[in-house]
Design a protein around this motif. Structure first.
Motif, PDB file in Angstrom:
ATOM      1  N   ASP A  21      44.648  10.550  41.581  1.00  0.00           N
ATOM      2  CA  ASP A  21      43.386   9.751  41.468  1.00  0.00           C
ATOM      3  C   ASP A  21      42.029  10.235  42.312  1.00  0.00           C
ATOM      4  N   TYR A  22      42.561  10.774  43.383  1.00  0.00           N
ATOM      5  CA  TYR A  22      41.594  11.530  44.144  1.00  0.00           C
ATOM      6  C   TYR A  22      40.804  12.506  43.372  1.00  0.00           C
ATOM      7  N   LEU A  23      41.341  13.174  42.656  1.00  0.00           N
ATOM      8  CA  LEU A  23      40.907  14.305  41.727  1.00  0.00           C
ATOM      9  C   LEU A  23      39.700  13.591  40.622  1.00  0.00           C
ATOM     10  N   ALA A  24      40.320  12.450  40.277  1.00  0.00           N
ATOM     11  CA  ALA A  24      39.329  11.598  39.360  1.00  0.00           C
ATOM     12  C   ALA A  24      38.175  11.274  39.573  1.00  0.00           C
ATOM     13  N   ILE A  25      38.356  10.666  40.903  1.00  0.00           N
ATOM     14  CA  ILE A  25      37.100  10.201  41.597  1.00  0.00           C
ATOM     15  C   ILE A  25      36.138  11.108  41.897  1.00  0.00           C
ATOM     16  N   VAL A  26      36.705  12.330  42.474  1.00  0.00           N
ATOM     17  CA  VAL A  26      35.716  13.448  42.895  1.00  0.00           C
ATOM     18  C   VAL A  26      35.055  14.246  41.589  1.00  0.00           C
ATOM     19  N   THR A  27      35.770  14.217  40.519  1.00  0.00           N
ATOM     20  CA  THR A  27      35.335  14.645  39.284  1.00  0.00           C
ATOM     21  C   THR A  27      34.224  13.927  38.904  1.00  0.00           C
ATOM     22  N   LEU A  28      34.489  12.378  38.916  1.00  0.00           N
ATOM     23  CA  LEU A  28      33.606  11.734  38.558  1.00  0.00           C
ATOM     24  C   LEU A  28      32.123  11.853  39.407  1.00  0.00           C
ATOM     25  N   GLY A  29      32.483  11.875  40.593  1.00  0.00           N
ATOM     26  CA  GLY A  29      31.236  12.020  41.417  1.00  0.00           C
ATOM     27  C   GLY A  29      30.492  13.637  41.107  1.00  0.00           C
ATOM     28  N   PHE A  30      31.340  14.397  40.836  1.00  0.00           N
ATOM     29  CA  PHE A  30      30.444  15.618  40.442  1.00  0.00           C
ATOM     30  C   PHE A  30      29.795  15.330  39.165  1.00  0.00           C
ATOM     31  N   GLY A  31      30.340  14.824  37.996  1.00  0.00           N
ATOM     32  CA  GLY A  31      29.630  14.544  36.947  1.00  0.00           C
ATOM     33  C   GLY A  31      28.257  13.769  37.282  1.00  0.00           C
ATOM     34  N   GLU A  32      28.340  12.640  37.940  1.00  0.00           N
ATOM     35  CA  GLU A  32      27.203  12.052  38.511  1.00  0.00           C
ATOM     36  C   GLU A  32      26.167  12.815  38.965  1.00  0.00           C
ATOM     37  N   MET A  33      26.690  13.803  40.131  1.00  0.00           N
ATOM     38  CA  MET A  33      25.909  14.533  40.811  1.00  0.00           C
ATOM     39  C   MET A  33      24.725  15.453  39.822  1.00  0.00           C
ATOM     40  N   VAL A  34      25.779  16.172  38.947  1.00  0.00           N
ATOM     41  CA  VAL A  34      25.145  16.969  37.789  1.00  0.00           C
ATOM     42  C   VAL A  34      23.825  16.162  37.150  1.00  0.00           C
TER      43      VAL A  34
END
Lengths: 505, 304
Positions: A273-286
């Motif tokens: 889940d941590y990975l999921a939320i970090v990738t989500l953050g990355f998507g939003e950052m882009v």
């Protein structure tokens, strides 16, 4: 008759107080849920907002919840008869009213007999009543039997998933053949082809994400970031350097793969889940960067005038500049705007097929075995000498590369891109396609994409209900088949001395 | 100095709101180990319930603000709690014991569903509300700038502190809190010693939703506008706060919320407003890389 009376005596006696209490509790909860958001609607008035009441709808919803629950209790207690005689006429009457309304226009005035103001909600109610009646009829024939979730899961595997998987060998080529001849079928109009293009884009993205999520088990909620990188790479290269689609395509893939590695490095240590939320953050950052880096990406205005792909240098335009050949003049055809759509259709078909072939071959390579091993147990993998860092990075890079290809196709199809197109909801849709189809199943992705993308596109008129139904479908499928629709996998290796291969079933 | 103090006050106020939402994430994660992705939507729904209650009370002629606020607070908490309960009962309970991915997808599906449910019922336009609590203290006046501590900010800070005290007492002193802590340590074992696990999990969702509903009301009062989309970003930031504080830890969630609020306020004030969300996400990534258990979290040992 004797059997029936036996069954009747075997029934537990009903305690009316208990039944009413349970149905009443459900009705009370539905009332509490609906009184606020359904009961009052905020409306704009000059100088502010006010509320208008919709208590009628609340009352109807509560009553329906009460009787619906009552019906379910009766079915559970093995008394289908009262349910059948109430639900069936109700459903039939409602269907009749609705059909009447559809066929003979509303002026006849029967509409006021419908429980809800909105026609769609009435249809839903009618379908619900029909399902209840159907279940009641089913209970007549079959003993109600408690099934554990696991039993149901196994049964579904046996009855649905396994035959479909076996049939996939047949269905796959059939679907492919259908996809190839679709543009030349009489039913193919512009709308159908557009839907086909959209569905295949998602199929391709689903297959790409399947590498990351299905094979490597890395839950990626920011896949849209790579899609965006691919789209912007193509758009910027094409508009600034005047390059064509086919030259930019590999570049877009490479850029996206680099973005994947860039994301991969910091998140290598994270799990689940941590990975999921970090990738989500990355998507939003882009997305935020695309939105605010005005000099580079043109910010919220987006990039327009992205060149369309050409057929080996032959553009699809009606009036070419002087001295250039176009597709229709080269082949001696008359100009038709649908040519370009058909061409795009075949481009995405080709890209999707390439993705499929690539990922299928990939599964036979050591790196794919390493992904699957890593998915199952990272610690054990490490002790077996698999380098988790490189293995995960390849998964991210390859998955991202397909996202980039998909993105540049998206850019060339639309001719215009803006950060609006790359929101979290896109990532969620692609992930939903992979997971609902059954992780790791190639044909499952196809079915899920058709179900989630194709069907809603056909019901464009129900626009405002589209995403509501989308969310509800995601929840329903997951509750019904938590491992995905076609998650069943036949063992690929059997022990050679298995004694009775025909013994089971 | 005055500018700094002002940002400190703003950041703390914002952080209190994030912290209240973050508690819902951290409690659910602590017990059943899933990211309740729809928690942000529960927060959004509560903001809508608040605004509707406001308008209804206004139509009924309720003029005295303190009583109106208490009524709104109670109504919103109760009605939102029902949403929290129903969410768990309908979408998550059938999936207990399923793969974690299934629960996450269901939560995302629920989030999409609830967003569109509110949009359908209430319309997509933003909903403005006139300021309810106005006025405040001014101090440290300089030539062109003075620090402003509004009554609204005092209300938010005091209410959050009271709620936190009550909530801590609930977790540490009552039978429900004991059951909840037991479930957090070991669900199976808790069931064996006679704790009604289903009920405890339901009540966890109810408590999380009630706290988020207070945050929804505060958000509405603080910003004055809401729409059906506010739950997404607030939810992600609150989850970031929970991770930052150490997921599963209740004081950690509050601490994380305050830190996220402060980071956001200071970043907006001293750097660029546009990239404040990027700053928040970057900090989340940094924390997860260098201290994956968060600031106050317990280390998570994985066995083979």
């Amino acid at each position: 008759m004797a059997v029936a009376s036996d069954a009747a005596t075997a029934l537990r006696p009903l305690d009316p107080a208990y039944v009413l209490k349970e149905a009443g509790a459900v009705a009370a909860i539905v009332f509490a849920l609906s009184i606020s958001l359904v009961g009052f609607k905020t409306e704009d008035v000059p100088g502010g907002i006010t509320v208008v009441t919709r208590f009628g709808a609340v009352a109807i919803v509560t009553v329906i919840a009460f009787f619906g629950r009552l019906g379910l209790i009766l079915l559970r207690e093995g008394r289908p008869f009262p349910v059948l005689v109430t639900a069936l006429p109700f459903a039939l009457a409602l269907f009749a009213l609705l059909l009447w309304d559809q066929l003979f226009a509303p002026e006849i005035g029967l509409r006021r007999f419908l429980p809800f103001g909105d026609i769609i909600v009435n249809w839903l109610l009618a379908i619900f009543a029909a399902i209840l009646a159907g279940r009641a009829a089913w209970t007549f024939r079959h003993e109600p039997r408690e099934q554990s979730a696991e039993e149901r899961e196994k049964k579904m595997d046996r009855v649905v998933a396994a035959p479909v998987q076996r049939a996939a060998r047949l269905v796959g080529p059939l679907l492919l053949g259908f996809a190839i001849i679709l543009p030349f079928l009489p039913i193919a109009d512009r709308r159908l082809l557009d839907i086909g293009i959209l569905v295949m884009t998602y199929i391709m993205l689903g297959w790409g994400l399947n590498v990351v999520v299905g094979l490597a088990g890395l839950l990626d909620l920011g896949y849209v970031a790579f899609y965006a990188v691919g789209a912007y790479s193509y758009a910027l290269l094409a508009t600034h350097f005047d390059l064509g689609f086919w030259i930019c395509l590999p570049f877009a893939g490479i850029m996206a793969a680099f973005a994947g590695i860039l994301l991969g490095f910091p998140v290598l240590r994270l799990r689940g889940d941590y990975l999921a939320i970090v990738t989500l953050g990355f998507g939003e950052m882009v997305r935020i960067i695309l939105l605010n880096w005005y000099d580079f990406t043109n910010g919220p205005d987006g990039i327009s005038g992205i060149p369309r792909p050409s057929f080996f240098g032959l553009p699809f335009v009606r009036n070419p500049p002087e001295g250039t050949e176009t597709f229709h003049s080269f082949f001696g055809l008359s100009y038709s705007p649908i040519d370009r759509i058909i061409f795009l259709y075949y481009v995405i078909l080709l890209l999707a097929l390439a993705t499929n072939a690539f990922t299928l071959r990939l599964r036979k390579l050591p790196v794919s075995r390493a992904w699957e091993a890593l998915r199952e147990d990272e610690t054990a993998c490490r002790s077996l000498g698999i380098n988790p860092r490189n293995t995960k990075l390849t998964a991210f890079a390859i998955g991202a590369m397909f996202g980039g290809f998909g993105g540049s196709f998206f850019a060339t199809r639309q001719g215009f891109i803006s950060p609006e197109s790359f929101t979290f909801i896109e990532s969620a849709i692609i992930l939903a396609i992979v997971v609902l189809g059954g992780m790791g199943s190639q044909i499952g992705v196809v079915f899920a994409a058709i179900l989630l993308i194709g069907l809603p596109e056909f019901f464009r008129e129900l626009q405002q209900f589209r995403m509501l139904a989308f969310g509800a479908t995601m929840v329903t499928i997951m509750i019904w088949r938590p491992r995905g629709l076609l998650a069943h996998r036949e063992p690929t290796i059997h022990l050679s001395d298995e004694k009775t291969p025909t013994g089971h079933n | 100095m005055g500018y700094f103090l002002q940002q400190l006050i703003n950041g703390l106020t914002l952080g209190m709101i994030y912290g209240l939402i973050a508690i819902g994430y951290t409690m659910v994660y602590g017990i059943i180990g899933m990211i309740n992705f729809a928690h942000g939507e529960i927060f959004m729904i509560s903001a809508f319930i608040s605004i509707i209650t406001f308008l209804v009370l206004g139509l009924l002629g309720m003029g005295w603000v303190p009583l109106a606020l208490v009524l709104i607070l109670v109504t919103t908490m109760l009605l939102t709690a029902v949403y929290g309960w129903a969410l768990e009962r309908v979408a998550y309970r059938p999936l207990r014991g399923s793969p974690r991915l299934a629960a996450l997808i269901t939560a995302i599906g629920m989030s999409i569903f609830l967003q569109n449910y509110v949009q359908l019922l209430q319309g997509a336009r933003i909903k403005p509300l006139q300021p309810v609590i106005s006025g405040g203290f001014r101090f440290l006046s300089e030539s062109d700038f003075s620090v402003n501590l509004s009554y609204l900010q005092i209300f938010i800070i005091v209410l959050t502190i009271c709620l936190m005290l009550g909530f801590t007492a609930l977790i540490n002193r009552t039978a429900l809190g004991r059951a909840q802590r037991a479930c957090e340590q070991d669900l199976g074992m808790a069931a064996l010693v006679g704790i009604d696990v289903d009920r405890t999990i339901s009540l966890t969702f109810v408590m999380g939703a009630a706290l988020a509903s207070v945050a929804g009301l505060m958000f509405l009062l603080n910003y004055g506008v809401i729409d059906f989309y506010i739950g997404f970003l607030a939810g992600i930031k609150a989850f970031t706060a929970a991770v930052l504080g150490g997921i599963g830890s209740l004081p950690g969630a509050m601490l994380g919320g305050l830190l996220i609020g402060l980071i956001e306020a200071f970043w907006s004030a001293y750097f660029t407003v546009e990239y404040k969300d990027v700053a928040v996400f970057s900090i989340m990534i940094l924390v997860l890389i260098f201290r994956p258990t968060g600031l106050l979290g317990k280390p998570d040992i994985e066995k083979v």
